[in-house]
Motif scaffolding. Structure first.
Motif, PDB file in Angstrom:
ATOM      1  N   PRO A 172      -5.249  -3.180 -11.913  1.00 33.49           N
ATOM      2  CA  PRO A 172      -6.452  -2.635 -12.316  1.00 33.49           C
ATOM      3  C   PRO A 172      -6.209  -2.410 -13.638  1.00 33.49           C
ATOM      4  O   PRO A 172      -4.901  -3.452 -14.053  1.00 33.49           O
ATOM      5  CB  PRO A 172      -6.220  -0.486 -11.568  1.00 33.49           C
TER       6      PRO A 172
ATOM      7  N   ASP B 282      -4.647   2.220  -8.003  1.00 40.32           N
ATOM      8  CA  ASP B 282      -5.163   1.983  -8.623  1.00 40.32           C
ATOM      9  C   ASP B 282      -4.818   2.848 -10.379  1.00 40.32           C
ATOM     10  O   ASP B 282      -5.067   3.275 -11.592  1.00 40.32           O
ATOM     11  CB  ASP B 282      -5.740   4.297  -8.255  1.00 40.32           C
ATOM     12  N   ARG B 283      -3.772   2.870  -9.791  1.00 41.54           N
ATOM     13  CA  ARG B 283      -2.915   2.786 -11.528  1.00 41.54           C
ATOM     14  C   ARG B 283      -2.082   1.012 -12.425  1.00 41.54           C
ATOM     15  O   ARG B 283      -2.138   0.867 -10.806  1.00 41.54           O
ATOM     16  CB  ARG B 283      -1.753   4.030 -11.218  1.00 41.54           C
TER      17      ARG B 283
ATOM     18  N   ARG C 193       0.458  -1.418   0.032  1.00 48.87           N
ATOM     19  CA  ARG C 193       0.340   0.081   0.342  1.00 48.87           C
ATOM     20  C   ARG C 193       1.261   0.869   0.024  1.00 48.87           C
ATOM     21  O   ARG C 193       0.374   2.422  -0.745  1.00 48.87           O
ATOM     22  CB  ARG C 193      -0.908   0.026   1.622  1.00 48.87           C
TER      23      ARG C 193
ATOM     24  N   SER D 149      -2.868  -3.642 -16.417  1.00 47.86           N
ATOM     25  CA  SER D 149      -1.914  -3.875 -15.430  1.00 47.86           C
ATOM     26  C   SER D 149      -1.175  -4.785 -16.333  1.00 47.86           C
ATOM     27  O   SER D 149      -1.614  -5.635 -17.567  1.00 47.86           O
ATOM     28  CB  SER D 149      -2.566  -4.332 -14.379  1.00 47.86           C
TER      29      SER D 149
ATOM     30  N   ASP E  83       0.582   1.929  -5.654  1.00 50.59           N
ATOM     31  CA  ASP E  83      -0.660   2.899  -6.705  1.00 50.59           C
ATOM     32  C   ASP E  83      -2.015   1.934  -6.749  1.00 50.59           C
ATOM     33  O   ASP E  83      -1.464   1.449  -8.318  1.00 50.59           O
ATOM     34  CB  ASP E  83      -0.682   3.671  -7.084  1.00 50.59           C
TER      35      ASP E  83
END
Length: 270
Positions: free
Chosen positions: A182, A150-151, A144, A185, A148
């Motif tokens: 996400p 979210d990317r 974490r 990836s 990130d």
């Protein structure tokens, strides 16, 4: 048996480790006599193993550069092993100022040496964890902090999946990791195989027996079986191919045929 100063306490020096055997194949020094004995037996069973490992590392470096060229600068390298020259963080951090690398391994020597190598590096870290606990890996404080989610992330499973038979449910673990990452990836896989060259199946069986004697599993899979790990990903060109044939940066005409005993591929999550 004398314990080297760099060896973590609590590990059995008499039991070989797949990551330390790999270190020996690549000419590293973070291995014990049990690892060297097992590795030499493996090389006798399957001559040319060090060349295969070098081809595997070369594929990994090409895949890292490809990921960055596609705008993917975060790397989750599970089963990362003991850092050697040209490892993921060296390639990624030198190529992109935005690169972040999280190594994951369950071998105490690999983790301890990685921590020493990365002690002054803010953009890379190592996590002591197991491939079979994908939720624990992705949900860890280290992940974490460094990644990130979210990317897009490049998930590296390089020379890892062949150490898990189907009973260990490697496909389920890969699918869990896929669903935690996400869209956009990448999945980077290399895998041992013996179907492409004459005589390698018998040598592969002998090699598997060496690993079994050391307490490890080694599974050779076909091209189709390796491709099955990419379910939910779109394979990028040229698909699942022998190690040297994945986007080579130079001619492969003079490659030793033994390095074709393995498959590699990269897929993108839609």
């Amino acid at each position: 048996m004398e314990r080297p100063a760099w060896a973590p306490h609590g590990i059995d020096l008499s039991v070989p480790s797949v990551s330390r055997m790999y270190d020996y194949y690549l000419g590293g020094s973070h291995n014990f006599e049990a690892d060297r004995v097992a590795a030499r037996a493996a090389m006798e069973a399957f001559p040319g193993l060090p060349k295969i490992m070098q081809a595997n590392r070369a594929f990994m470096r090409r895949a890292v550069r490809f990921a960055i060229s596609e705008g993917v600068t975060q790397f989750l390298d599970i089963g990362s092993g003991i850092p050697t020259f040209g490892n993921v963080h060296e390639i990624a951090l030198a190529t992109s100022d935005e690169a972040r690398v999280l190594y994951v391994d369950n071998d105490p020597v690999a983790v301890a040496h990685s921590r020493a190598v990365l002690a002054d590096e803010e953009r890379a870290d190592v996590l002591a964890a197991d491939f079979r606990d994908p939720l624990g890996i992705v949900g860890s404080e280290t992940a974490r902090r460094l990644l990130d989610l979210d990317r897009p992330v490049a998930l590296l499973l390089v020379a890892v999946l062949h150490f898990f038979d189907d009973e260990a449910k490697p496909h389920e673990h890969v699918a869990t990791l896929r669903d935690l990452l996400p869209p956009g990836s990448l999945l980077v896989v290399s895998h041992a195989a013996t179907e492409s060259l004459p005589g390698t199946r018998e040598r592969g069986n002998r090699l598997g027996e060496v690993y079994r004697r050391g307490g490890a599993t080694l599974v050779m899979r076909t091209r189709g079986e390796v491709a099955a790990f990419f379910e939910g990903f779109e394979l990028v060109e040229p698909g699942v191919v022998p190690l040297p044939d994945w986007r080579p940066e130079a001619s492969v005409e003079d490659e030793d045929p033994v390095v074709y005993a393995g498959y590699a591929g990269v897929g993108r999550r839609a």
